[in-house]
Motif scaffolding. Structure first.
Motif, PDB file in Angstrom:
ATOM      1  N   ARG A  67      -6.882  52.864  22.043  1.00 18.64           N
ATOM      2  CA  ARG A  67      -6.293  51.704  21.364  1.00 18.64           C
ATOM      3  C   ARG A  67      -6.758  51.588  19.909  1.00 18.64           C
ATOM      4  O   ARG A  67      -6.313  50.715  19.183  1.00 18.64           O
ATOM      5  CB  ARG A  67      -6.736  50.427  22.055  1.00 18.64           C
ATOM      6  CG  ARG A  67      -6.200  50.222  23.427  1.00 18.64           C
ATOM      7  CD  ARG A  67      -6.901  49.030  24.015  1.00 18.64           C
ATOM      8  NE  ARG A  67      -6.379  48.675  25.304  1.00 18.64           N
ATOM      9  CZ  ARG A  67      -6.974  47.835  26.122  1.00 18.64           C
ATOM     10  NH1 ARG A  67      -8.106  47.279  25.766  1.00 18.64           N
ATOM     11  NH2 ARG A  67      -6.455  47.543  27.294  1.00 18.64           N
ATOM     12  N   CYS A  68      -7.697  52.429  19.543  1.00 23.48           N
ATOM     13  CA  CYS A  68      -8.323  52.296  18.230  1.00 23.48           C
ATOM     14  C   CYS A  68      -7.287  52.323  17.102  1.00 23.48           C
ATOM     15  O   CYS A  68      -6.398  53.168  17.086  1.00 23.48           O
ATOM     16  CB  CYS A  68      -9.332  53.430  18.043  1.00 23.48           C
ATOM     17  SG  CYS A  68     -10.128  53.393  16.453  1.00 23.48           S
ATOM     18  N   VAL A  69      -7.426  51.397  16.167  1.00 18.34           N
ATOM     19  CA  VAL A  69      -6.489  51.328  15.041  1.00 18.34           C
ATOM     20  C   VAL A  69      -7.188  51.694  13.727  1.00 18.34           C
ATOM     21  O   VAL A  69      -6.688  51.414  12.651  1.00 18.34           O
ATOM     22  CB  VAL A  69      -5.856  49.921  14.939  1.00 18.34           C
ATOM     23  CG1 VAL A  69      -4.917  49.663  16.095  1.00 18.34           C
ATOM     24  CG2 VAL A  69      -6.941  48.826  14.862  1.00 18.34           C
ATOM     25  N   ALA A  70      -8.363  52.299  13.857  1.00 20.53           N
ATOM     26  CA  ALA A  70      -9.128  52.762  12.683  1.00 20.53           C
ATOM     27  C   ALA A  70      -9.403  51.648  11.680  1.00 20.53           C
ATOM     28  O   ALA A  70      -9.310  51.859  10.478  1.00 20.53           O
ATOM     29  CB  ALA A  70      -8.403  53.931  12.020  1.00 20.53           C
ATOM     30  N   CYS A  71      -9.766  50.497  12.175  1.00 24.63           N
ATOM     31  CA  CYS A  71     -10.081  49.394  11.256  1.00 24.63           C
ATOM     32  C   CYS A  71     -11.470  49.579  10.637  1.00 24.63           C
ATOM     33  O   CYS A  71     -11.820  48.933   9.663  1.00 24.63           O
ATOM     34  CB  CYS A  71     -10.011  48.053  11.981  1.00 24.63           C
ATOM     35  SG  CYS A  71     -11.334  47.820  13.188  1.00 24.63           S
ATOM     36  N   MET A  72     -12.263  50.445  11.227  1.00 27.64           N
ATOM     37  CA  MET A  72     -13.604  50.800  10.741  1.00 27.64           C
ATOM     38  C   MET A  72     -14.671  49.722  10.938  1.00 27.64           C
ATOM     39  O   MET A  72     -15.784  49.828  10.433  1.00 27.64           O
ATOM     40  CB  MET A  72     -13.574  51.201   9.252  1.00 27.64           C
ATOM     41  CG  MET A  72     -12.640  52.315   8.935  1.00 27.64           C
ATOM     42  SD  MET A  72     -13.060  53.840   9.776  1.00 27.64           S
ATOM     43  CE  MET A  72     -14.424  54.435   8.837  1.00 27.64           C
ATOM     44  N   ARG A  73     -14.322  48.686  11.674  1.00 28.21           N
ATOM     45  CA  ARG A  73     -15.321  47.619  11.862  1.00 28.21           C
ATOM     46  C   ARG A  73     -16.556  48.110  12.610  1.00 28.21           C
ATOM     47  O   ARG A  73     -17.679  47.783  12.259  1.00 28.21           O
ATOM     48  CB  ARG A  73     -14.702  46.462  12.639  1.00 28.21           C
ATOM     49  CG  ARG A  73     -13.730  45.667  11.821  1.00 28.21           C
ATOM     50  CD  ARG A  73     -13.324  44.447  12.583  1.00 28.21           C
ATOM     51  NE  ARG A  73     -12.141  43.854  11.994  1.00 28.21           N
ATOM     52  CZ  ARG A  73     -11.629  42.716  12.392  1.00 28.21           C
ATOM     53  NH1 ARG A  73     -12.161  42.072  13.395  1.00 28.21           N
ATOM     54  NH2 ARG A  73     -10.559  42.230  11.819  1.00 28.21           N
ATOM     55  N   CYS A  74     -16.313  48.876  13.690  1.00 28.08           N
ATOM     56  CA  CYS A  74     -17.464  49.344  14.495  1.00 28.08           C
ATOM     57  C   CYS A  74     -18.386  50.223  13.667  1.00 28.08           C
ATOM     58  O   CYS A  74     -19.602  50.062  13.698  1.00 28.08           O
ATOM     59  CB  CYS A  74     -16.971  50.065  15.744  1.00 28.08           C
ATOM     60  SG  CYS A  74     -15.840  51.413  15.403  1.00 28.08           S
ATOM     61  N   SER A  84     -18.760  57.743  13.583  1.00 31.06           N
ATOM     62  CA  SER A  84     -18.069  58.324  12.435  1.00 31.06           C
ATOM     63  C   SER A  84     -16.581  58.472  12.768  1.00 31.06           C
ATOM     64  O   SER A  84     -16.211  58.999  13.817  1.00 31.06           O
ATOM     65  CB  SER A  84     -18.770  59.629  12.079  1.00 31.06           C
ATOM     66  OG  SER A  84     -17.913  60.665  12.033  1.00 31.06           O
ATOM     67  N   ILE A  85     -15.745  57.936  11.880  1.00 32.94           N
ATOM     68  CA  ILE A  85     -14.291  57.915  12.142  1.00 32.94           C
ATOM     69  C   ILE A  85     -13.557  58.507  10.932  1.00 32.94           C
ATOM     70  O   ILE A  85     -13.903  58.206   9.790  1.00 32.94           O
ATOM     71  CB  ILE A  85     -13.789  56.467  12.358  1.00 32.94           C
ATOM     72  CG1 ILE A  85     -14.598  55.781  13.451  1.00 32.94           C
ATOM     73  CG2 ILE A  85     -12.311  56.436  12.714  1.00 32.94           C
ATOM     74  CD1 ILE A  85     -14.392  54.284  13.515  1.00 32.94           C
ATOM     75  N   ARG A  86     -12.564  59.323  11.226  1.00 35.21           N
ATOM     76  CA  ARG A  86     -11.683  59.813  10.147  1.00 35.21           C
ATOM     77  C   ARG A  86     -10.281  59.399  10.510  1.00 35.21           C
ATOM     78  O   ARG A  86      -9.882  59.484  11.671  1.00 35.21           O
ATOM     79  CB  ARG A  86     -11.743  61.333  10.050  1.00 35.21           C
ATOM     80  CG  ARG A  86     -13.021  61.820   9.470  1.00 35.21           C
ATOM     81  CD  ARG A  86     -12.820  63.126   8.706  1.00 35.21           C
ATOM     82  NE  ARG A  86     -14.146  63.615   8.349  1.00 35.21           N
ATOM     83  CZ  ARG A  86     -14.739  64.630   8.945  1.00 35.21           C
ATOM     84  NH1 ARG A  86     -14.100  65.288   9.886  1.00 35.21           N
ATOM     85  NH2 ARG A  86     -15.931  65.015   8.584  1.00 35.21           N
ATOM     86  N   ASN A 121     -10.352  45.707  21.541  1.00 34.63           N
ATOM     87  CA  ASN A 121     -11.011  46.111  22.782  1.00 34.63           C
ATOM     88  C   ASN A 121     -10.842  47.611  23.035  1.00 34.63           C
ATOM     89  O   ASN A 121     -10.447  48.036  24.115  1.00 34.63           O
ATOM     90  CB  ASN A 121     -10.442  45.307  23.961  1.00 34.63           C
ATOM     91  CG  ASN A 121     -11.309  45.401  25.197  1.00 34.63           C
ATOM     92  OD1 ASN A 121     -12.474  45.735  25.115  1.00 34.63           O
ATOM     93  ND2 ASN A 121     -10.734  45.107  26.343  1.00 34.63           N
ATOM     94  N   ALA A 122     -11.134  48.397  21.988  1.00 38.58           N
ATOM     95  CA  ALA A 122     -10.951  49.846  22.110  1.00 38.58           C
ATOM     96  C   ALA A 122     -12.229  50.549  22.536  1.00 38.58           C
ATOM     97  O   ALA A 122     -12.206  51.438  23.366  1.00 38.58           O
ATOM     98  CB  ALA A 122     -10.469  50.419  20.784  1.00 38.58           C
ATOM     99  N   VAL A 123     -13.360  50.149  21.962  1.00 41.35           N
ATOM    100  CA  VAL A 123     -14.616  50.838  22.276  1.00 41.35           C
ATOM    101  C   VAL A 123     -15.474  49.939  23.169  1.00 41.35           C
ATOM    102  O   VAL A 123     -15.550  48.733  22.951  1.00 41.35           O
ATOM    103  CB  VAL A 123     -15.367  51.241  20.980  1.00 41.35           C
ATOM    104  CG1 VAL A 123     -15.797  50.055  20.147  1.00 41.35           C
ATOM    105  CG2 VAL A 123     -16.567  52.126  21.280  1.00 41.35           C
ATOM    106  N   VAL A 124     -16.071  50.541  24.186  1.00 39.23           N
ATOM    107  CA  VAL A 124     -16.913  49.760  25.116  1.00 39.23           C
ATOM    108  C   VAL A 124     -18.166  50.550  25.477  1.00 39.23           C
ATOM    109  O   VAL A 124     -18.189  51.772  25.408  1.00 39.23           O
ATOM    110  CB  VAL A 124     -16.200  49.400  26.440  1.00 39.23           C
ATOM    111  CG1 VAL A 124     -15.184  48.314  26.252  1.00 39.23           C
ATOM    112  CG2 VAL A 124     -15.612  50.612  27.106  1.00 39.23           C
TER     113      VAL A 124
END
Ligand code: SF4
Ligand code: SF4
Length: 212
Positions: A67-74, A84-86, A121-124
């Motif tokens: 569900r991740c939308v790459a908002c980079m908050r986490c 780390s997100i690209r 609610n993508a990462v848990v």
């Protein structure tokens, strides 16, 4: 300071070996008291709600993807800097697409900030805690591994993915209408503002007080 032990024994202690009898008495007493240990791994204790274990990316039941939308908050909030997100951007719509999502679980301090801050609610942090290994590589979770962690968690615990509630998704002092849709569906029906506390003007105040 030197500690001196008095090893002198009186006549009764010497003849009847009272210490041994005391020790045996204690053993006998414990023999009939309730056990405080469990036979792991045959027996397992029930985890406390909100236990923070192995990371996972929830697989959306509709799209079968993250569900991740790459908002980079986490990644921004993570105090251990282990996420780390690209992502790439669609030129027309400017929508973000996750290219890679990685967590170095060996650096994680299991604070739970990532799942708390995620708007969809993508990462848990699942309740899975049995994932020791002999090398470091298995603790470097990429997107595929994180989705697999979710699949394994769901299968092992017979969880209905649509009903799963992340215990950290408890909005403090906010009405449901303010929440993004991803969170709204995960708020338990029984949840109330009662007992919730929020930080306001440098002090902890009752959420009920602030909202009402
Ligand atoms: S639990 Fe805390 S330290 Fe671990 S990945 Fe999430 S935000 Fe980072
Ligand atoms: S906070 Fe959630 S949606 Fe945002 S990048 Fe992290 S996992 Fe993805």
């Amino acid at each position: 300071m030197k500690i001196k032990y008095d090893t002198r024994k009186n006549l009764a202690e010497r003849i009847f070996l009272l210490e041994i009898l005391k020790g045996l008495g204690l053993t006998l007493k414990r023999l009939f008291s309730k056990s405080v240990t469990i036979q792991y791994p045959k027996e397992r204790k029930k985890l406390f709600p909100g236990f923070r274990g192995k990371h996972a990316l929830i697989r959306d039941p509709n799209t079968k993807e993250s569900r991740c939308v790459a908002c980079m908050r986490c990644a921004t909030v993570c105090p251990a800097r282990c996420i780390s997100i690209r992502f790439s951007k669609d030129e027309k719509t400017q929508a973000r697409k996750v290219e890679s999502y990685e967590i170095d679980a060996l650096r994680c301090i299991f604070c739970g900030y990532c799942e708390e801050v995620c708007p969809v609610n993508a990462v848990v942090l699942t309740e899975e805690y049995e994932y020791s290994n002999y090398t470091r590589e298995p603790f470097h979770f990429d997107m595929e591994r994180l989705l697999k962690n979710w699949d394994e968690f769901v299968e092992k615990n017979k969880i209905d993915p649509e009903q799963y509630r992340n215990p950290f998704l408890r909005p403090r002092g906010r009405s449901l209408g303010e929440l993004p849709s991803g969170k709204r569906i995960d708020v338990p029906e029984e949840w109330t503002l009662e007992g919730q506390v929020i930080w306001k003007d440098g002090r902890a105040v009752s959420a009920k007080e602030v909202v009402s």
